[in-house]
Design a protein around this motif. Sequence first.
Motif, PDB file in Angstrom:
ATOM      1  N   ALA A   1      -3.888  -1.438  11.041  1.00  0.00           N
ATOM      2  CA  ALA A   1      -4.877  -0.520  10.471  1.00  0.00           C
ATOM      3  C   ALA A   1      -4.424  -0.093   9.078  1.00  0.00           C
ATOM      4  O   ALA A   1      -3.229   0.087   8.839  1.00  0.00           O
ATOM      5  CB  ALA A   1      -5.039   0.697  11.363  1.00  0.00           C
ATOM      6  N   PRO A   2      -5.359   0.055   8.145  1.00  0.00           N
ATOM      7  CA  PRO A   2      -4.955   0.460   6.790  1.00  0.00           C
ATOM      8  C   PRO A   2      -4.418   1.898   6.754  1.00  0.00           C
ATOM      9  O   PRO A   2      -4.821   2.740   7.545  1.00  0.00           O
ATOM     10  CB  PRO A   2      -6.255   0.346   5.972  1.00  0.00           C
ATOM     11  CG  PRO A   2      -7.361   0.395   6.971  1.00  0.00           C
ATOM     12  CD  PRO A   2      -6.804  -0.189   8.241  1.00  0.00           C
TER      13      PRO A   2
ATOM     14  N   GLN B   1       1.336  -3.989   1.711  1.00  0.00           N
ATOM     15  CA  GLN B   1       1.368  -5.375   1.221  1.00  0.00           C
ATOM     16  C   GLN B   1       0.106  -5.782   0.490  1.00  0.00           C
ATOM     17  O   GLN B   1       0.095  -6.747  -0.257  1.00  0.00           O
ATOM     18  CB  GLN B   1       1.612  -6.305   2.414  1.00  0.00           C
ATOM     19  CG  GLN B   1       2.995  -6.125   3.006  1.00  0.00           C
ATOM     20  CD  GLN B   1       3.131  -6.810   4.339  1.00  0.00           C
ATOM     21  OE1 GLN B   1       2.411  -6.511   5.276  1.00  0.00           O
ATOM     22  NE2 GLN B   1       4.063  -7.735   4.430  1.00  0.00           N
ATOM     23  N   ILE B   2      -0.967  -5.042   0.700  1.00  0.00           N
ATOM     24  CA  ILE B   2      -2.202  -5.335  -0.026  1.00  0.00           C
ATOM     25  C   ILE B   2      -2.933  -4.018  -0.254  1.00  0.00           C
ATOM     26  O   ILE B   2      -3.056  -3.208   0.671  1.00  0.00           O
ATOM     27  CB  ILE B   2      -3.065  -6.385   0.706  1.00  0.00           C
ATOM     28  CG1 ILE B   2      -4.281  -6.764  -0.133  1.00  0.00           C
ATOM     29  CG2 ILE B   2      -3.487  -5.929   2.103  1.00  0.00           C
ATOM     30  CD1 ILE B   2      -4.919  -8.075   0.292  1.00  0.00           C
ATOM     31  N   ILE B   3      -3.371  -3.810  -1.494  1.00  0.00           N
ATOM     32  CA  ILE B   3      -3.926  -2.517  -1.879  1.00  0.00           C
ATOM     33  C   ILE B   3      -5.375  -2.668  -2.335  1.00  0.00           C
ATOM     34  O   ILE B   3      -5.682  -3.489  -3.207  1.00  0.00           O
ATOM     35  CB  ILE B   3      -3.079  -1.879  -3.003  1.00  0.00           C
ATOM     36  CG1 ILE B   3      -1.719  -1.447  -2.426  1.00  0.00           C
ATOM     37  CG2 ILE B   3      -3.794  -0.681  -3.632  1.00  0.00           C
ATOM     38  CD1 ILE B   3      -0.776  -0.909  -3.462  1.00  0.00           C
ATOM     39  N   TYR B   4      -6.232  -1.870  -1.718  1.00  0.00           N
ATOM     40  CA  TYR B   4      -7.631  -1.765  -2.132  1.00  0.00           C
ATOM     41  C   TYR B   4      -7.832  -0.400  -2.781  1.00  0.00           C
ATOM     42  O   TYR B   4      -7.624   0.627  -2.118  1.00  0.00           O
ATOM     43  CB  TYR B   4      -8.568  -1.871  -0.926  1.00  0.00           C
ATOM     44  CG  TYR B   4      -8.607  -3.240  -0.302  1.00  0.00           C
ATOM     45  CD1 TYR B   4      -7.630  -3.636   0.607  1.00  0.00           C
ATOM     46  CD2 TYR B   4      -9.617  -4.148  -0.621  1.00  0.00           C
ATOM     47  CE1 TYR B   4      -7.657  -4.901   1.173  1.00  0.00           C
ATOM     48  CE2 TYR B   4      -9.654  -5.417  -0.054  1.00  0.00           C
ATOM     49  CZ  TYR B   4      -8.665  -5.789   0.840  1.00  0.00           C
ATOM     50  OH  TYR B   4      -8.687  -7.038   1.404  1.00  0.00           O
ATOM     51  N   THR B   5      -8.218  -0.369  -4.044  1.00  0.00           N
ATOM     52  CA  THR B   5      -8.500   0.901  -4.713  1.00  0.00           C
ATOM     53  C   THR B   5      -9.998   1.066  -4.852  1.00  0.00           C
ATOM     54  O   THR B   5     -10.724   0.104  -5.125  1.00  0.00           O
ATOM     55  CB  THR B   5      -7.867   0.968  -6.118  1.00  0.00           C
ATOM     56  OG1 THR B   5      -8.228  -0.212  -6.845  1.00  0.00           O
ATOM     57  CG2 THR B   5      -6.359   1.060  -6.037  1.00  0.00           C
TER      58      THR B   5
ATOM     59  N   GLN C   1       0.048  -5.139   5.943  1.00  0.00           N
ATOM     60  CA  GLN C   1      -0.142  -3.692   5.900  1.00  0.00           C
ATOM     61  C   GLN C   1      -0.972  -3.369   4.666  1.00  0.00           C
ATOM     62  O   GLN C   1      -0.516  -3.517   3.539  1.00  0.00           O
ATOM     63  CB  GLN C   1       1.195  -2.949   5.836  1.00  0.00           C
ATOM     64  CG  GLN C   1       1.030  -1.434   5.763  1.00  0.00           C
ATOM     65  CD  GLN C   1       0.239  -0.898   6.944  1.00  0.00           C
ATOM     66  OE1 GLN C   1       0.652  -1.022   8.086  1.00  0.00           O
ATOM     67  NE2 GLN C   1      -0.935  -0.311   6.679  1.00  0.00           N
ATOM     68  N   SER C   2      -2.190  -2.952   4.896  1.00  0.00           N
ATOM     69  CA  SER C   2      -3.090  -2.648   3.781  1.00  0.00           C
ATOM     70  C   SER C   2      -3.129  -1.147   3.521  1.00  0.00           C
ATOM     71  O   SER C   2      -2.753  -0.340   4.374  1.00  0.00           O
ATOM     72  CB  SER C   2      -4.491  -3.155   4.087  1.00  0.00           C
ATOM     73  OG  SER C   2      -4.981  -2.555   5.264  1.00  0.00           O
ATOM     74  N   ALA C   3      -3.579  -0.794   2.321  1.00  0.00           N
ATOM     75  CA  ALA C   3      -3.811   0.610   1.975  1.00  0.00           C
ATOM     76  C   ALA C   3      -5.169   0.721   1.309  1.00  0.00           C
ATOM     77  O   ALA C   3      -5.565  -0.143   0.516  1.00  0.00           O
ATOM     78  CB  ALA C   3      -2.727   1.117   1.025  1.00  0.00           C
TER      79      ALA C   3
END
Lengths: 244, 244
Positions: A3-4, A74-78, A108-110
């Motif tokens: 989960a993000p 590990q992966i970022i959505y802004t 692991q997303s954010a």
Amino acid sequence: MKAPIIILDHPQLGENIGAAARAMGNFGLSQLRLVNPRDGWPNKQANIMASNAVAIVENAQVFTTFAQAAHDCQIIYTTTARDRYMNKPVVSPRIAANEMVTTHGSLQSALVFGPERTGLENDVIARADCIINIPVNAQYPSLNLGQAVVVCAYEWYAASMNGTWQPTLDPTENVRATKQEMENLFIHLETKLDENGFFKTRDNKPHMIRNIRTMLTRANFSDQEVRTFRGMIRNLTESEQRFE
Amino acid sequence: MKAPIIILDHPQLGENIGAAARAMGNFGLSQLRLVNPRDGWPNKQANIMASNAVAIVENAQVFTTFAQAAHDCQIIYTTTARDRYMNKPVVSPRIAANEMVTTHGSLQSALVFGPERTGLENDVIARADCIINIPVNAQYPSLNLGQAVVVCAYEWYAASMNGTWQPTLDPTENVRATKQEMENLFIHLETKLDENGFFKTRDNKPHMIRNIRTMLTRANFSDQEVRTFRGMIRNLTESEQRFE
């Protein structure tokens, strides 16, 4: 699937932090990180607005820089509502959610949201793998921070449940009536109508009957509802006899 | 296609009315109706929370009964989180939005939300054509009123734009580099690496070169970014010469 993590960068209002936490709880997210909340931490308004998701607020981690808050991601959505003229993919929250669940399900997303007044700084967006832009009506383009989190968390939840994402309520406890029960109802009703002179002419009767059957078939009665309807017919015809 | 009317039945908090109005503005809805708002009307908190969508609050119509608020509507969707044991279809907000836009696109629809503490009364739900249930995490099932409106309005907006629903931001102003520009970059980089003894053994070199080309191809450079990268190579190799 991971989960993000929700990262709120320099959030201003405790109310919005709490609203974000509440929506996170509704939609299956639990890790909240804050970068330099303006009004300090803990924040009473955040606890109040979080309602039954107050544990998410109480477990929120606070960092002084965005880089620290994102250190293990590990992966970022802004998210942004403004053009930033950076060479990055821009996607809807629905596409982002599908990516997070499928292509990037093991990462692991954010999901990162900027401060209310200004949105994210370009230096933060430069660190993102992808930009999320929530489509809005151009006449009212300003999204509330907490509500932007609602949309992204909701889309993640829908994507994460994939084919099993559906209402949790039972649509009905009733059993659809059989066609014999419907036939008996029609004959009951048509007989009573006929006795009371409803069908003005013999020529008209088949057409009227087809209309009545069409309209009542569309109601998709349950077996219980057929019994209720027939009770109403009995009641109305008995009343009428009483007045004679 | 007709946009749905939002009906808030006996809403308690002005903040939630304002939050609903703000989300309505974001997602292309404008008609707000209130049935007996608890704290009277107008309500200052509603105006504040509506932010730039304050006109939607100011144009809200107030009624004393639900039947009056829904008088000119043709199809009613009521939201609930609880089982009501009524023989009605129960759908997700996404399915409801798609129905409103396609099958029922010519009908005046209403999306109805109940009071914060109790949700809609059964007598109101009995008047509905359909029940909307927002899927939520069973651990945190309590949705905020304003946030429930966000989800339904957002889904309506997405459905109403159909294939054209997408981010409004321009993904990039940049031009993807041509394969000749990438080839020139690779040769530049590999030549410099070779001069500096990066490739320890002749045997290893083709494999290393394939890895470098793979990793840099994945970055999808623009023409400008290729120039920046080659500038960095020149800078680093010149610096190194300066230290010799």
